[in-house]
Design a protein around this motif. Structure first.
Motif, PDB file in Angstrom:
ATOM      1  N   UNK A   1       0.841  -1.188   0.000  1.00  0.00           N
ATOM      2  CA  UNK A   1       0.000   0.000   0.000  1.00  0.00           C
ATOM      3  C   UNK A   1       0.884   1.248   0.000  1.00  0.00           C
ATOM      4  N   UNK A   2       0.260   2.418   0.099  1.00  0.00           N
ATOM      5  CA  UNK A   2       0.988   3.682   0.024  1.00  0.00           C
ATOM      6  C   UNK A   2       1.951   3.844   1.199  1.00  0.00           C
ATOM      7  N   UNK A   3       1.553   3.443   2.391  1.00  0.00           N
ATOM      8  CA  UNK A   3       2.449   3.542   3.560  1.00  0.00           C
ATOM      9  C   UNK A   3       3.711   2.711   3.336  1.00  0.00           C
ATOM     10  N   UNK A   4       3.552   1.501   2.856  1.00  0.00           N
ATOM     11  CA  UNK A   4       4.704   0.627   2.604  1.00  0.00           C
ATOM     12  C   UNK A   4       5.592   1.202   1.499  1.00  0.00           C
ATOM     13  N   UNK A   5       4.992   1.641   0.400  1.00  0.00           N
ATOM     14  CA  UNK A   5       5.762   2.219  -0.706  1.00  0.00           C
ATOM     15  C   UNK A   5       6.541   3.451  -0.246  1.00  0.00           C
ATOM     16  N   UNK A   6       5.848   4.385   0.410  1.00  0.00           N
ATOM     17  CA  UNK A   6       6.489   5.643   0.797  1.00  0.00           C
ATOM     18  C   UNK A   6       7.562   5.437   1.853  1.00  0.00           C
TER      19      UNK A   6
END
Length: 182
Positions: free
Chosen positions: A24-29
């Motif tokens: 998700x976005x948290x993991x990617x960022x």
């Protein structure tokens, strides 16, 4: 939460940063911001791995920021593996056994509660279930390392926090403090 001597743990010439499957976005960022930190420290090889890809929002951001992903399949020459936002090692998908067999240092950075399995899988962990997201933890770690927040890094961290909290209605003191920093 286990306190890390970050200067001791965060070193090596070949580093792999990996997320849970369908990140998700948290993991990617959080993974990308960590890669920026290591690039600024002149680490010659940094591999970002997203097992089984990214969710649609994270894929959009990956393309926007031109984030390159690795398809590394062996970890014999890697000095450090950092796993982010992964509550259980089983969420590493096809990379579970590869990482389990790797002889290098393995670090977990996460906001999900630490499991017994994770305690045995990683050499080091920095876990804070009170944090809103892994991006919030990464922000805290980087500030402890005197890392300067650029506008890009700040935007990435804020995106990870907002996506993981679904634009929170109630804020903790730490979350309010984090929003002031970002």
């Amino acid at each position: 939460m286990l306190s890390l001597n970050l200067q001791e743990v965060f070193n090596g010439n070949k580093i792999c940063i990996i997320t849970h499957r369908l990140a998700d976005v948290d993991a990617l960022c959080s993974s990308y911001v960590l890669s920026i930190y290591f690039k600024e420290r002149n680490v010659p090889e940094i591999n970002l791995i997203f097992p089984e890809g990214l969710d649609s929002a994270a894929e959009t951001l990956r393309k926007f920021y031109s984030i390159e992903q690795s398809d590394l399949k062996e970890f014999n020459s890697i000095d450090l593996i950092i796993v982010v936002d992964t509550g259980s090692p089983k969420l590493l998908g096809n990379y579970y056994q590869l990482i389990e067999q790797a002889s290098c240092k393995k670090v977990l950075i996460d906001h999900h509660p630490l499991t017994d399995e994770s305690k045995h899988f990683y050499n080091y962990y920095y876990v804070d279930p009170e944090s809103s997201s892994t991006c919030e933890i990464v922000l805290s770690l980087l500030l402890n390392l005197d890392f300067s927040l650029t506008p890009t890094v700040s935007n990435l961290l804020l995106l990870g926090i907002l996506f993981d909290t679904k634009h929170p209605v109630s804020y903790t003191h730490l979350t309010l403090q984090t929003s002031d920093l970002v």
